[in-house]
Design a protein around this motif. Structure first.
Motif, PDB file in Angstrom:
ATOM      1  N   TYR B  35     -22.631 -13.145 -32.900  1.00 33.11           N
ATOM      2  CA  TYR B  35     -21.828 -14.061 -33.706  1.00 33.11           C
ATOM      3  C   TYR B  35     -21.542 -15.327 -32.893  1.00 33.11           C
ATOM      4  O   TYR B  35     -21.403 -15.273 -31.670  1.00 33.11           O
ATOM      5  CB  TYR B  35     -20.484 -13.429 -34.085  1.00 33.11           C
ATOM      6  CG  TYR B  35     -20.586 -12.253 -35.025  1.00 33.11           C
ATOM      7  CD1 TYR B  35     -20.894 -10.983 -34.563  1.00 33.11           C
ATOM      8  CD2 TYR B  35     -20.345 -12.413 -36.391  1.00 33.11           C
ATOM      9  CE1 TYR B  35     -20.981  -9.909 -35.428  1.00 33.11           C
ATOM     10  CE2 TYR B  35     -20.425 -11.336 -37.268  1.00 33.11           C
ATOM     11  CZ  TYR B  35     -20.745 -10.086 -36.770  1.00 33.11           C
ATOM     12  OH  TYR B  35     -20.828  -9.029 -37.650  1.00 33.11           O
ATOM     13  N   GLN B  37     -18.723 -18.325 -32.578  1.00 37.08           N
ATOM     14  CA  GLN B  37     -17.372 -18.727 -32.959  1.00 37.08           C
ATOM     15  C   GLN B  37     -17.085 -20.123 -32.416  1.00 37.08           C
ATOM     16  O   GLN B  37     -16.814 -20.300 -31.223  1.00 37.08           O
ATOM     17  CB  GLN B  37     -16.338 -17.737 -32.441  1.00 37.08           C
ATOM     18  CG  GLN B  37     -14.922 -18.048 -32.935  1.00 37.08           C
ATOM     19  CD  GLN B  37     -13.885 -17.061 -32.450  1.00 37.08           C
ATOM     20  OE1 GLN B  37     -14.132 -16.272 -31.540  1.00 37.08           O
ATOM     21  NE2 GLN B  37     -12.709 -17.086 -33.059  1.00 37.08           N
ATOM     22  N   GLN B  41     -12.499 -21.740 -35.530  1.00 40.88           N
ATOM     23  CA  GLN B  41     -13.180 -21.119 -36.669  1.00 40.88           C
ATOM     24  C   GLN B  41     -13.278 -19.606 -36.488  1.00 40.88           C
ATOM     25  O   GLN B  41     -13.090 -19.087 -35.389  1.00 40.88           O
ATOM     26  CB  GLN B  41     -14.587 -21.699 -36.822  1.00 40.88           C
ATOM     27  CG  GLN B  41     -14.617 -23.194 -37.052  1.00 40.88           C
ATOM     28  CD  GLN B  41     -13.997 -23.579 -38.373  1.00 40.88           C
ATOM     29  OE1 GLN B  41     -14.216 -22.922 -39.394  1.00 40.88           O
ATOM     30  NE2 GLN B  41     -13.192 -24.630 -38.361  1.00 40.88           N
ATOM     31  N   GLY B  42     -13.616 -18.938 -37.582  1.00 36.78           N
ATOM     32  CA  GLY B  42     -13.914 -17.517 -37.484  1.00 36.78           C
ATOM     33  C   GLY B  42     -15.349 -17.316 -37.013  1.00 36.78           C
ATOM     34  O   GLY B  42     -16.179 -18.228 -37.110  1.00 36.78           O
ATOM     35  N   PRO B  43     -15.656 -16.149 -36.489  1.00 37.06           N
ATOM     36  CA  PRO B  43     -17.030 -15.867 -36.062  1.00 37.06           C
ATOM     37  C   PRO B  43     -18.008 -15.954 -37.228  1.00 37.06           C
ATOM     38  O   PRO B  43     -17.699 -15.528 -38.333  1.00 37.06           O
ATOM     39  CB  PRO B  43     -16.935 -14.434 -35.535  1.00 37.06           C
ATOM     40  CG  PRO B  43     -15.496 -14.239 -35.181  1.00 37.06           C
ATOM     41  CD  PRO B  43     -14.742 -15.034 -36.196  1.00 37.06           C
ATOM     42  N   PHE B  45     -21.923 -14.909 -38.363  1.00 38.18           N
ATOM     43  CA  PHE B  45     -22.991 -13.965 -38.048  1.00 38.18           C
ATOM     44  C   PHE B  45     -24.303 -14.695 -37.786  1.00 38.18           C
ATOM     45  O   PHE B  45     -24.735 -15.519 -38.606  1.00 38.18           O
ATOM     46  CB  PHE B  45     -23.143 -13.002 -39.222  1.00 38.18           C
ATOM     47  CG  PHE B  45     -24.259 -12.008 -39.096  1.00 38.18           C
ATOM     48  CD1 PHE B  45     -25.435 -12.183 -39.799  1.00 38.18           C
ATOM     49  CD2 PHE B  45     -24.124 -10.895 -38.289  1.00 38.18           C
ATOM     50  CE1 PHE B  45     -26.456 -11.267 -39.711  1.00 38.18           C
ATOM     51  CE2 PHE B  45     -25.146  -9.966 -38.189  1.00 38.18           C
ATOM     52  CZ  PHE B  45     -26.315 -10.153 -38.905  1.00 38.18           C
ATOM     53  N   LEU B  88     -18.080 -20.092 -28.565  1.00 43.20           N
ATOM     54  CA  LEU B  88     -17.972 -18.774 -27.952  1.00 43.20           C
ATOM     55  C   LEU B  88     -18.974 -17.871 -28.667  1.00 43.20           C
ATOM     56  O   LEU B  88     -18.939 -17.761 -29.895  1.00 43.20           O
ATOM     57  CB  LEU B  88     -16.550 -18.231 -28.111  1.00 43.20           C
ATOM     58  CG  LEU B  88     -16.267 -16.849 -27.517  1.00 43.20           C
ATOM     59  CD1 LEU B  88     -16.341 -16.894 -25.990  1.00 43.20           C
ATOM     60  CD2 LEU B  88     -14.905 -16.342 -27.970  1.00 43.20           C
ATOM     61  N   LEU B  90     -20.261 -14.231 -29.339  1.00 44.80           N
ATOM     62  CA  LEU B  90     -19.759 -12.860 -29.288  1.00 44.80           C
ATOM     63  C   LEU B  90     -20.866 -11.879 -29.613  1.00 44.80           C
ATOM     64  O   LEU B  90     -21.634 -12.076 -30.553  1.00 44.80           O
ATOM     65  CB  LEU B  90     -18.619 -12.682 -30.288  1.00 44.80           C
ATOM     66  CG  LEU B  90     -17.359 -13.501 -30.030  1.00 44.80           C
ATOM     67  CD1 LEU B  90     -16.458 -13.500 -31.255  1.00 44.80           C
ATOM     68  CD2 LEU B  90     -16.608 -12.949 -28.827  1.00 44.80           C
ATOM     69  N   PRO B 108     -16.304  -9.570 -24.713  1.00 46.11           N
ATOM     70  CA  PRO B 108     -15.384 -10.677 -24.426  1.00 46.11           C
ATOM     71  C   PRO B 108     -15.966 -12.048 -24.737  1.00 46.11           C
ATOM     72  O   PRO B 108     -15.229 -13.022 -24.818  1.00 46.11           O
ATOM     73  CB  PRO B 108     -15.113 -10.529 -22.930  1.00 46.11           C
ATOM     74  CG  PRO B 108     -16.322  -9.846 -22.408  1.00 46.11           C
ATOM     75  CD  PRO B 108     -16.796  -8.934 -23.486  1.00 46.11           C
TER      76      PRO B 108
END
Lengths: 118, 115
Positions: B35, B37, B41-43, B45, B88, B90, B108
């Protein structure tokens, strides 16, 4: 297509008071619903999930969530907030297996910042 | 019980370069998802690997590619980096790619900065 809405960017609550973080979803078929929490500079930590069964789901750290199919909502709740609950909360949805083509892709909302004050 | 691990923690790259991010799934898990991010914002896909094959893909360009190894670990490769790739990243692992057992556990993250 599946989607999640978290209508509040931030929720403020006093320690000891109940808290609610709102989430509504859109998905074909019966949903799988999740709540995750994110602390600064950290990944996501799983809180709870709804797959089937009781509409009230209990999770980690005293959190619970209520699934309401008619309102397509999955609000996160806690009876008594703690300062340490302050974090970013994400609601996520996954469609049923048969419609996802064999994958478990999660679709996340934009997140709600929870701030618990003394 | 080892959780999901990712490396490196932070990375700074220049526009146009290529980057490889790595992920080791939680012990016992065989499926890895990636994902992105972006800040605030939200992650989102990117894709999912199961049995060394890409099973699902999100709305990301072909510059984003991946691989899963026989030990279930995974790499995310991004070519021709753009400033907008700063985020980021994930990694999440699960047991099986579908069904209730497919609950995902997140690492993390790797913070990628493109300058």
């Amino acid at each position: 297509a599946q989607s999640v809405a978290q209508p509040e960017d931030q929720v403020n609550v006093a320690e000891g008071n109940p808290l609610t973080v709102k989430c509504t979803y859109s998905v074909s078929g019966n949903p799988y619903l999740f709540w995750y929490v994110q602390y600064p500079n950290r990944g996501l930590q799983f809180l709870l999930k709804y797959i089937t069964g009781d509409n009230l789901v209990k999770g980690s750290y005293g959190f619970e969530a209520e699934f309401n199919k008619s309102q397509t909502s999955f609000h996160l709740k806690k009876p008594s907030a703690l300062v340490s609950d302050s974090a970013l909360y994400f609601c996520a949805v996954r469609g049923p297996y048969i419609l996802t083509g064999g994958g478990n892709k999660l679709t996340f909302g934009t997140g709600t910042q929870l701030k618990v004050e003394l | 019980d080892a959780g999901v691990t990712q490396s490196p923690t932070h990375l700074i790259k220049t526009r146009g370069q290529q980057v490889t991010l790595r992920c080791s799934p939680k012990s016992g898990h065989d499926t890895v998802s990636w994902y992105q991010q972006a800040l605030g914002q939200g992650p989102q896909f990117i894709f999912q690997y199961y049995e060394e094959e890409e099973r699902q893909r999100g709305n990301f360009p072909d510059r984003f590619s991946g691989h899963q190894f026989p030990n279930y670990s995974s790499e995310l490769n991004v070519n021709a980096l753009l400033l907008g790739d700063s985020a980021l990243y994930l990694c999440a692992s699960s047991l099986g790619s579908g069904g209730p057992l497919g609950e995902q556990y997140f690492g993390p993250g790797t913070r990628l900065t493109v300058t």
